[in-house]
Design a protein around this motif. Structure first.
Motif, PDB file in Angstrom:
ATOM      1  N   MET A   1       0.839  -1.192   0.000  1.00 34.94           N
ATOM      2  CA  MET A   1       0.000   0.000   0.000  1.00 34.94           C
ATOM      3  C   MET A   1       0.888   1.262   0.000  1.00 34.94           C
ATOM      4  N   PHE A   2       0.266   2.380  -0.313  1.00 34.47           N
ATOM      5  CA  PHE A   2       1.015   3.633  -0.346  1.00 34.47           C
ATOM      6  C   PHE A   2       0.418   4.624   0.661  1.00 34.47           C
ATOM      7  N   ASN A   3       0.256   4.122   1.886  1.00 34.90           N
ATOM      8  CA  ASN A   3      -0.169   4.968   2.995  1.00 34.90           C
ATOM      9  C   ASN A   3       1.034   5.729   3.546  1.00 34.90           C
ATOM     10  N   GLY A   4       0.723   6.746   4.329  1.00 31.27           N
ATOM     11  CA  GLY A   4       1.770   7.427   5.085  1.00 31.27           C
ATOM     12  C   GLY A   4       2.641   8.347   4.265  1.00 31.27           C
ATOM     13  N   GLU A   5       3.793   8.661   4.809  1.00 34.99           N
ATOM     14  CA  GLU A   5       4.703   9.642   4.235  1.00 34.99           C
ATOM     15  C   GLU A   5       6.131   9.111   4.272  1.00 34.99           C
ATOM     16  N   ILE A   6       6.977   9.729   3.469  1.00 37.23           N
ATOM     17  CA  ILE A   6       8.407   9.484   3.603  1.00 37.23           C
ATOM     18  C   ILE A   6       9.045  10.720   4.232  1.00 37.23           C
ATOM     19  N   ASN A   7      10.057  10.507   5.026  1.00 34.47           N
ATOM     20  CA  ASN A   7      10.788  11.605   5.650  1.00 34.47           C
ATOM     21  C   ASN A   7      12.058  11.873   4.851  1.00 34.47           C
ATOM     22  N   LEU A   8      12.237  13.116   4.470  1.00 33.40           N
ATOM     23  CA  LEU A   8      13.382  13.469   3.640  1.00 33.40           C
ATOM     24  C   LEU A   8      13.790  14.903   3.953  1.00 33.40           C
ATOM     25  N   LYS A   9      15.013  15.063   4.469  1.00 35.29           N
ATOM     26  CA  LYS A   9      15.539  16.394   4.766  1.00 35.29           C
ATOM     27  C   LYS A   9      14.577  17.210   5.628  1.00 35.29           C
ATOM     28  N   ASN A  10      14.083  16.601   6.687  1.00 38.39           N
ATOM     29  CA  ASN A  10      13.190  17.252   7.634  1.00 38.39           C
ATOM     30  C   ASN A  10      11.854  17.669   7.025  1.00 38.39           C
ATOM     31  N   ARG A  11      11.517  17.064   5.913  1.00 39.43           N
ATOM     32  CA  ARG A  11      10.204  17.285   5.313  1.00 39.43           C
ATOM     33  C   ARG A  11       9.497  15.941   5.154  1.00 39.43           C
ATOM     34  N   ILE A  13       6.737  13.859   2.799  1.00 42.77           N
ATOM     35  CA  ILE A  13       6.037  13.831   1.517  1.00 42.77           C
ATOM     36  C   ILE A  13       5.124  12.606   1.490  1.00 42.77           C
ATOM     37  N   PRO A  14       3.836  12.803   1.221  1.00 44.01           N
ATOM     38  CA  PRO A  14       2.924  11.658   1.148  1.00 44.01           C
ATOM     39  C   PRO A  14       3.355  10.654   0.083  1.00 44.01           C
ATOM     40  N   ARG A  15       3.139   9.378   0.366  1.00 41.15           N
ATOM     41  CA  ARG A  15       3.528   8.326  -0.571  1.00 41.15           C
ATOM     42  C   ARG A  15       2.532   8.177  -1.722  1.00 41.15           C
ATOM     43  N   LEU A  16       1.385   8.817  -1.602  1.00 45.31           N
ATOM     44  CA  LEU A  16       0.382   8.810  -2.668  1.00 45.31           C
ATOM     45  C   LEU A  16       0.040  10.248  -3.021  1.00 45.31           C
ATOM     46  N   LEU A  17       0.247  10.601  -4.285  1.00 45.44           N
ATOM     47  CA  LEU A  17       0.016  11.964  -4.760  1.00 45.44           C
ATOM     48  C   LEU A  17      -1.064  11.982  -5.830  1.00 45.44           C
ATOM     49  N   LEU A  18      -1.871  13.026  -5.804  1.00 51.50           N
ATOM     50  CA  LEU A  18      -2.809  13.283  -6.885  1.00 51.50           C
ATOM     51  C   LEU A  18      -2.049  13.908  -8.046  1.00 51.50           C
ATOM     52  N   GLY A  19      -2.022  13.230  -9.186  1.00 52.63           N
ATOM     53  CA  GLY A  19      -1.385  13.792 -10.371  1.00 52.63           C
ATOM     54  C   GLY A  19      -2.311  14.768 -11.076  1.00 52.63           C
ATOM     55  N   THR A  20      -1.739  15.645 -11.892  1.00 56.49           N
ATOM     56  CA  THR A  20      -2.549  16.670 -12.553  1.00 56.49           C
ATOM     57  C   THR A  20      -2.462  16.631 -14.074  1.00 56.49           C
ATOM     58  N   SER A  21      -1.878  15.578 -14.638  1.00 60.52           N
ATOM     59  CA  SER A  21      -1.812  15.482 -16.104  1.00 60.52           C
ATOM     60  C   SER A  21      -3.185  15.479 -16.772  1.00 60.52           C
ATOM     61  N   PRO A  22      -4.191  14.782 -16.206  1.00 56.19           N
ATOM     62  CA  PRO A  22      -5.521  14.862 -16.834  1.00 56.19           C
ATOM     63  C   PRO A  22      -6.074  16.290 -16.841  1.00 56.19           C
ATOM     64  N   PHE A  23      -5.697  17.075 -15.843  1.00 58.01           N
ATOM     65  CA  PHE A  23      -6.234  18.432 -15.753  1.00 58.01           C
ATOM     66  C   PHE A  23      -5.841  19.291 -16.952  1.00 58.01           C
ATOM     67  N   ILE A  24      -4.687  19.029 -17.536  1.00 64.60           N
ATOM     68  CA  ILE A  24      -4.251  19.834 -18.693  1.00 64.60           C
ATOM     69  C   ILE A  24      -4.571  19.147 -20.013  1.00 64.60           C
ATOM     70  N   GLY A  25      -5.231  17.979 -19.967  1.00 64.44           N
ATOM     71  CA  GLY A  25      -5.529  17.240 -21.191  1.00 64.44           C
ATOM     72  C   GLY A  25      -4.266  16.769 -21.880  1.00 64.44           C
ATOM     73  N   ALA A  26      -3.351  16.173 -21.101  1.00 63.50           N
ATOM     74  CA  ALA A  26      -2.065  15.730 -21.657  1.00 63.50           C
ATOM     75  C   ALA A  26      -2.259  14.733 -22.795  1.00 63.50           C
ATOM     76  N   GLY A  27      -1.346  14.778 -23.753  1.00 65.76           N
ATOM     77  CA  GLY A  27      -1.473  13.981 -24.967  1.00 65.76           C
ATOM     78  C   GLY A  27      -1.512  12.486 -24.753  1.00 65.76           C
ATOM     79  N   GLN A  28      -0.958  12.004 -23.641  1.00 67.02           N
ATOM     80  CA  GLN A  28      -0.923  10.567 -23.383  1.00 67.02           C
ATOM     81  C   GLN A  28      -2.323   9.961 -23.264  1.00 67.02           C
ATOM     82  N   PHE A  29      -3.337  10.816 -23.057  1.00 65.11           N
ATOM     83  CA  PHE A  29      -4.699  10.311 -22.893  1.00 65.11           C
ATOM     84  C   PHE A  29      -5.450  10.179 -24.214  1.00 65.11           C
TER      85      PHE A  29
END
Length: 244
Positions: A1-11, A13-29
């Motif tokens: 699963m991709f729950n939780g976060e990774i710790n990197l340089k005191n920050r 980052i969630p292990r699961l991200l919402l991508g935004t390629s569909p939002f711009i109508g990227a050509g891959q679709f």
């Protein structure tokens, strides 16, 4: 699963991200690209609804392409209580503006677009990485050619200047320029935190199928997945959060 976060340089980052390629109508679709562009990019409220639903499900980070309509949708969601951590993309031709914009948005990480990295001008890449590091964000690179570009990075001075590497990774080898095994060997040598994109191969793979494959791959730390509706967010992200 991709729950939780990774710790990197005191920050964190969630292990699961919402991508935004569909939002711009990227050509891959393919045939869906123009539909996504007209119903999402042109209508920020529809993007807002996807961001909000994703956050409610448990997706706490967004892989942000910093176009104005997407930022507008994100700001709407943030005002509604959806505090998404940002992993932002630095686009070609607007590099310096994007660094300042993402810094203002307090992005956890800034990743150079694959067009900048794969183009081969590593002197310029080094300059941009230095600017990102100077801002205090976690610097990253993206690639559309994981085999070719990773080989070059391994022998370059920029190898020590970034911490996150984003590349296509899926069981079909979709948009991967060599065999999965060859690419996997290279990224293990690179020893960076890996964000896998194109994990559903632009809809060719079902979420459960994609997840079962990625669970076998120790090299993948984070996944980013673009969805085109609140229902699609529910169907996809519940799987990746282990709720199926």
């Amino acid at each position: 699963m991709f729950n939780g976060e990774i710790n990197l340089k005191n920050r964190k980052i969630p292990r699961l991200l919402l991508g935004t390629s569909p939002f711009i109508g990227a050509g891959q679709f393919g045939a869906k690209a123009s539909y996504y562009y007209s119903t999402l990019y042109k209508k920020p409220h529809n993007m807002y609804k996807i961001i909000k639903k994703s956050w409610e499900i448990g997706v706490k980070g967004i892989q942000l392409l910093p176009y104005k309509p997407i930022i507008k949708a994100l700001e709407m969601a943030i005002k509604d209580g959806c505090e998404m951590k940002i992993v932002g993309t630095i686009r070609p031709n607007t590099e310096l503006e994007d660094i300042e914009l993402l810094d203002d948005l307090e992005a956890e990480s800034m990743i150079l677009h694959a067009s900048l990295v794969d183009g081969g001008n590593f002197n310029y890449v080094e300059t941009l990485l230095k600017k990102i590091n100077d801002k205090g964000a976690i610097a990253g690179l993206a690639t559309h050619a994981p085999y070719k570009t990773t080989k070059r990075i391994l022998n370059s001075s920029i190898r020590k200047m970034f911490d996150i590497y984003m590349l296509p990774f899926n069981s079909l080898g979709y948009l991967m320029d060599r065999s999965i095994e060859e690419i996997e060997n290279l990224i293990e040598r690179l020893n960076k935190k890996i964000i896998a994109k194109k994990v559903l191969a632009a809809g060719k793979l079902e979420p459960k199928e994609a997840l079962n494959y990625l669970k076998l791959k120790k090299c993948v730390d984070i996944v980013t997945i673009g969805v085109a509706s609140p229902n699609e967010a529910k169907e996809t992200f519940n799987v990746f959060l282990g709720r199926y």
